[in-house]
Scaffold this motif. Sequence first.
Motif, PDB file in Angstrom:
ATOM      1  N   TYR A 269      -5.611 -12.807 -11.290  1.00 12.29           N
ATOM      2  CA  TYR A 269      -4.685 -12.662 -10.164  1.00 12.29           C
ATOM      3  C   TYR A 269      -3.881 -13.922  -9.949  1.00 12.29           C
ATOM      4  O   TYR A 269      -4.368 -15.032 -10.154  1.00 12.29           O
TER       5      TYR A 269
ATOM      6  N   ASN B 161       0.854  -1.194   0.000  1.00 12.84           N
ATOM      7  CA  ASN B 161       0.000   0.000   0.000  1.00 12.84           C
ATOM      8  C   ASN B 161       0.885   1.237   0.000  1.00 12.84           C
ATOM      9  O   ASN B 161       1.798   1.345   0.824  1.00 12.84           O
TER      10      ASN B 161
ATOM     11  N   PHE C 275      -2.332   3.637  -4.016  1.00 15.45           N
ATOM     12  CA  PHE C 275      -2.432   2.237  -4.426  1.00 15.45           C
ATOM     13  C   PHE C 275      -2.649   1.352  -3.212  1.00 15.45           C
ATOM     14  O   PHE C 275      -1.941   1.472  -2.211  1.00 15.45           O
ATOM     15  N   THR C 276      -3.636   0.480  -3.297  1.00 15.75           N
ATOM     16  CA  THR C 276      -3.894  -0.501  -2.242  1.00 15.75           C
ATOM     17  C   THR C 276      -3.598  -1.878  -2.799  1.00 15.75           C
ATOM     18  O   THR C 276      -4.153  -2.275  -3.836  1.00 15.75           O
ATOM     19  N   ALA C 277      -2.727  -2.592  -2.123  1.00 14.89           N
ATOM     20  CA  ALA C 277      -2.326  -3.927  -2.591  1.00 14.89           C
ATOM     21  C   ALA C 277      -3.484  -4.907  -2.453  1.00 14.89           C
ATOM     22  O   ALA C 277      -4.329  -4.762  -1.566  1.00 14.89           O
ATOM     23  N   PRO C 278      -3.507  -5.938  -3.321  1.00 13.97           N
ATOM     24  CA  PRO C 278      -4.524  -6.985  -3.148  1.00 13.97           C
ATOM     25  C   PRO C 278      -4.149  -7.859  -1.959  1.00 13.97           C
ATOM     26  O   PRO C 278      -3.002  -7.868  -1.527  1.00 13.97           O
TER      27      PRO C 278
ATOM     28  N   TYR D 297       0.699  -4.356 -12.097  1.00 12.28           N
ATOM     29  CA  TYR D 297      -0.535  -3.622 -12.395  1.00 12.28           C
ATOM     30  C   TYR D 297      -0.161  -2.282 -13.003  1.00 12.28           C
ATOM     31  O   TYR D 297       0.373  -1.403 -12.315  1.00 12.28           O
TER      32      TYR D 297
ATOM     33  N   ALA E  71      -6.654  -5.407  -5.688  1.00  8.28           N
ATOM     34  CA  ALA E  71      -5.904  -4.148  -5.615  1.00  8.28           C
ATOM     35  C   ALA E  71      -6.841  -3.012  -5.997  1.00  8.28           C
ATOM     36  O   ALA E  71      -7.785  -3.209  -6.781  1.00  8.28           O
ATOM     37  N   ARG E  72      -6.586  -1.839  -5.434  1.00  8.47           N
ATOM     38  CA  ARG E  72      -7.395  -0.667  -5.774  1.00  8.47           C
ATOM     39  C   ARG E  72      -6.461   0.492  -6.073  1.00  8.47           C
ATOM     40  O   ARG E  72      -5.348   0.569  -5.537  1.00  8.47           O
TER      41      ARG E  72
END
Length: 257
Positions: A224, A104, A180-183, A135, A195-196
Motif C-alpha cells: 500500500y 466506497n 468496493f470499500t476503500a482502504p 486495485y 481495501a475490501r
Amino acid sequence: MKNYFVPAFLLLTTASFAQRVNQDSLVNESKKTEVWQPVPKPVTPGATASEAPSDAIVLFNGTNLDSWVKESDNKAPGWKLDGDGAMTVVKGSGNLKTKQAFGNCQLHIEWREPSAIAGSSQSRGNSGIFFMGKYELQVLDSYNNPTYVNGQAGSIYKQHIPLVNASRKPGEWQSYDVIFTAPSFDAAGKVLSPARITVLHNGVLVQNNVAIKGSTQWIGQPSYEKHGDKEPIVLQDHGKDGGNPMSYRNIWVRELN
Ligand code: MG
C-alpha cells in the motif's frame, strides 16, 4: 365442603383479560427493539439488473465518453463508440479513467470478449477494472482459456483467485457487480484498514469481501501507498500483445458513505 359457584362468563372474562394483558406486555416488549430512524432514502431500482437505479451516477450509457479521459494525459479517450450502446478498446490508445473520483462504491459494469478468439492465457481479451486506479479486478476471456488462476476473470489480479469460473462464451455480454470499500490510512500513511471487495460475475459470487493486499503488481508483492479517499476508476487497455478489443457497456456507480 362448600360449593363456590363462579359464573362461567366471569371465568371467560378473567381469562381473556389476562391474555390481553399478556399480549399487551409482549407488544410493549417488542417495541423496545424497533428502530424507526433514520428512514432509508427511497431509490427506484432499474427495470433490469443492467439499468441504473435512480441514485446511481451513470458513467457510460452508450451515447458518449463524457465521463472519461485518457489516463496518461487527461485528454479525450481514444476508445471507440460502437453505436449499439457499447464502447470498444482501441489497441494502444491507452487506459480510460473516470473524471470523477470514487471511494466506497457499488459498481455495475458489463463487458464482452471479442467473438473471434485470438491469443491465449493473459493475451486473450485482457482488460481490467482498477478501483482507485490501483486495485485490479481482472477482465479476461476465461472461457476455456487456462492461465494462472489468480489472473483469470474474476480474480483480484495476483491476489485472490475467484471462487468459481462463471465466464460466458466470447461474444456474449458478461457483468460484474462489485462492492468496493476503500482502504484507510493514518496521517503517516500506515494502513488502518485494507481495501475490501465483493464481486458477482454474471450474478455469481466470485469474491466475498476479500481484503486487498495493496496496489496491483505484475511483478513482486503488492503493498500500500497512501492515497486520497477518492480516486478515479480506470479501465485497462492491455494493448500491445494479443487480441484485446474488449467492449464495455452499462457502467454505473453508486457512492457508498
Ligand atoms: Mg488486466
